[in-house]
Design an enzyme around this catalytic site. Structure first.
Site, short mmCIF file in Angstrom:
data_model
loop_
_atom_site.label_atom_id
_atom_site.label_comp_id
_atom_site.label_asym_id
_atom_site.label_seq_id
_atom_site.Cartn_x
_atom_site.Cartn_y
_atom_site.Cartn_z
N ASP A 184 0.84 -1.19 0.00
CA ASP A 184 0.00 0.00 0.00
C ASP A 184 0.88 1.26 0.00
O ASP A 184 1.70 1.42 0.88
CB ASP A 184 -0.96 -0.01 1.20
CG ASP A 184 -0.24 -0.29 2.53
OD1 ASP A 184 0.83 -0.93 2.54
OD2 ASP A 184 -0.76 0.12 3.58
N GLU B 133 12.34 3.29 5.35
CA GLU B 133 11.51 2.14 4.99
C GLU B 133 11.59 1.79 3.51
O GLU B 133 11.34 0.65 3.13
CB GLU B 133 10.05 2.38 5.37
CG GLU B 133 9.35 3.47 4.57
CD GLU B 133 7.84 3.48 4.78
OE1 GLU B 133 7.29 2.47 5.24
OE2 GLU B 133 7.22 4.51 4.47
#
Length: 576
Positions: free
Chosen positions: A340, A518
């Site tokens: 996502d 990330e």
């Protein structure tokens, strides 16, 4: 940085003192630039030191007030206990000390979706009995698939007690919350995440320091095995079946906007994008009123979402349009997939639940093989045979629906349209990690590396769309599974090259701003990530990047434990 000549007033060079002062200023600036340049030099030793420190900063215990904070919601903090479980004394004490309400869930959970989280008076944290490592930033809870890559790093770093804590917490989630959750928050009780539980178990079971004795190891496995089976059964429920393919899909058991959404802005952004790109709208838009009357609201509950029950749903309106119920199902499924937001499964991932997914079915194939091996260790020969049959059936279905010999790649299969995705995705390497590819299939996939390989590692795809799970961005988990898969099939040079590229990217990002992130820009080989659609933040931490970096070191150093050689299988059937 301001240039020394940016002032509107020119320096008076007729003055010797000012001339000297100017030369000194230029010299100082030159030294500062040189120092900055030196500071930006990548240093693997500094990356390693950062990771060592990060294990501590990212560790949470529910005895600490910091672990109970959730920046994604604004309500008073609540810690939920499983129904019927006594509140441990230390938890009750923490509740008082931290100003947190400790409450039981309304009833016991047998499987995901048993609790209507919309009906809870407040959203909150779900109790876990052991400390755990979080990803970082606003991800302040234990996440499903993040935990596998974090655990790999913990094992590689000989932090086996914390690694075992992570597995025991995941097993606790299965036992008391119905499965390994997206994360331990109540608003995730309707969905799981990519299934890595058995691989987490195997990583701990294979470490000789994880258990004090063979009897302790057997006792632990005896408890864990049926819970691993129960978690597997999530993916064989009717909701998770991808049509009649014999394969699985991602699917969230809730409906409407996700409960962790703070407001309607994300969904309004989706509507605006679809309005600006009407030719790319798969049918996600629905004409509707901004303030529907009772009759229209009743219809929207089925066709879109419940405007009376959800403020986020109510506000998700732009220029006369709302989003369809099917889009919301896809949005939720996308979040279960972990990707996502992406543009691979329709705009903003809104058709994720329409696909038999290469990544999910590769993970389930490996899960079935793991269950076979664990059953054999427990002397359950009948179970082991069942798992061997399930794995072989999945392999055949993957060959039939997901393998594209014309493209030399695995492609996700749209069960609604009855055709494969036309677009490549880096998950084509997952079957190599899982061991389901033949040698010929693996060689074909390996030949497609140029589609994904960039300066910094492997990009998600070759279609820049402004979303974080697409080009030019790359992530630790997908890079690791590709590297491990290539290495398992004997493509050691490729594995080492990509591992080196990804490590260099992490090193460069740390040199640039002192953090590990990330996600990364694979084209630039750094952490310069500018997302234009969906989530834009590049979160600092970061658990899975830390873990994968340590595993990549093992690939480069030739110390990676080699998995069993992939079994040779029959040539795949052609899709009719």
């Amino acid at each position: 940085m301001t240039s020394p000549h940016s002032s509107s007033h020119r320096p008076d060079t007729s003055s010797p003192q000012r001339s000297i002062g100017r030369r000194l200023a230029v010299l100082a600036l030159s030294c500062a630039v040189a120092a900055t340049s030196m500071a930006a030099t990548p240093d693997p030793a500094k990356t390693r030191a950062y990771i060592d420190h990060a294990w501590t900063t990212l560790t949470r215990s529910q005895e600490d007030c910091a672990a109970l904070v959730d920046t994604k919601v604004t309500s008073h903090p609540v810690l939920y206990m499983p129904a019927g479980m006594p509140v441990p004394a230390q938890v009750a004490e923490v509740g008082k000390r931290c100003g947190v309400d400790v409450r039981p869930l309304p009833h016991k959970v047998q499987q995901l979706g048993d609790i209507d989280t919309n009906a809870l008076p407040q959203q909150g944290l779900l109790y876990l009995p052991h400390p755990y490592v979080v990803p970082g930033g606003f991800f302040n809870e234990m996440y499903g698939w993040d935990s596998y890559f974090i655990l790999l790093g913990l094992v590689a770093d000989h932090r086996i007690e914390m690694a075992k804590n992570m597995v025991d917490n995941a097993l606790f989630e299965v036992e008391y919350y119905g499965g390994v959750l997206n994360a331990n928050r109540t608003y995730y009780l309707s969905r799981s995440q990519p299934p890595f539980l058995t691989q987490m178990m195997v990583a701990v079971l294979d470490d000789p320091k994880a258990f004090p004795s063979a009897d302790a190891r057997l006792q632990w496995l005896t408890h864990a095995y049926p819970l691993a089976v129960r978690n597997y059964e999530i993916w064989t429920r009717p909701e998770h079946r991808a049509g009649d393919t014999g394969l699985a899909r991602y699917y969230d058991l809730g409906s409407g906007p996700v409960l962790e959404a703070k407001d309607s802005e994300y969904y309004k952004g989706v509507i605006r994008w679809l309005r600006a790109h009407p030719s790319q709208d798969p049918g996600y838009l629905l004409k509707a009123s901004e303030h529907p009357d009772a009759a229209e609201a009743a219809k929207l509950k089925d066709s879109s979402c419940d405007v009376r029950a959800s403020k986020v749903c109510e506000g998700a309106w732009v220029d006369g349009y709302r989003l369809t119920a099917d889009y919301y199902h896809g949005d939720r499924a996308m979040r279960e997939s972990g990707f996502d937001t992406n543009a691979h499964f329709g705009p903003f991932g809104g058709s994720t639940h329409h696909y038999a997914d290469v990544s999910l079915n590769s993970l389930l194939y490996r899960y079935e093989l793991d269950l076979h091996d664990l059953a054999m260790q427990l002397g359950k020969a009948g179970d082991a045979e069942r798992w061997a049959r399930a794995a072989e059936a999945r392999r055949q279905a993957m060959d039939r629906y997901l393998w594209r010999p014309d493209a030399g790649m695995y492609r996700d299969y749209d069960v609604v349209a009855g055709k494969p995705s036309p677009y490549p995705y880096v998950t084509t390497f997952y079957p190599l990690w899982a061991g389901t590819a033949t040698a010929q299939q693996a060689a074909a996939v390996r030949s497609k590396l140029p589609v994904f390989e960039r300066k910094g590692g492997l990009s998600m795809d070759d279609r820049p769309a402004g979303v974080q799970w697409g080009a030019p961005f790359g992530w630790a988990p997908t890079n690791w599974l590709a590297v491990a898969g290539l290495d398992a099939y004997g493509f050691h040079d490729d594995a080492r090259r990509i591992a080196g590229k990804f490590m260099a990217t992490v090193d460069q990002g740390l040199a640039d701003d002192g953090t590990i992130r990330e996600k990364y820009n694979m084209v630039l080989g750094n952490a310069d990530v500018k997302v234009s659609a969906g989530y834009s933040e590049n979160v600092v931490g970061f658990g899975w990047t830390n873990g994968v970096y340590l595993m990549m070191q093992q690939v480069i150093g030739g110390t990676l434990k080699k998995p069993a050689a992939p079994a040779e299988t029959a040539a795949p059937e052609k899709l009719p």
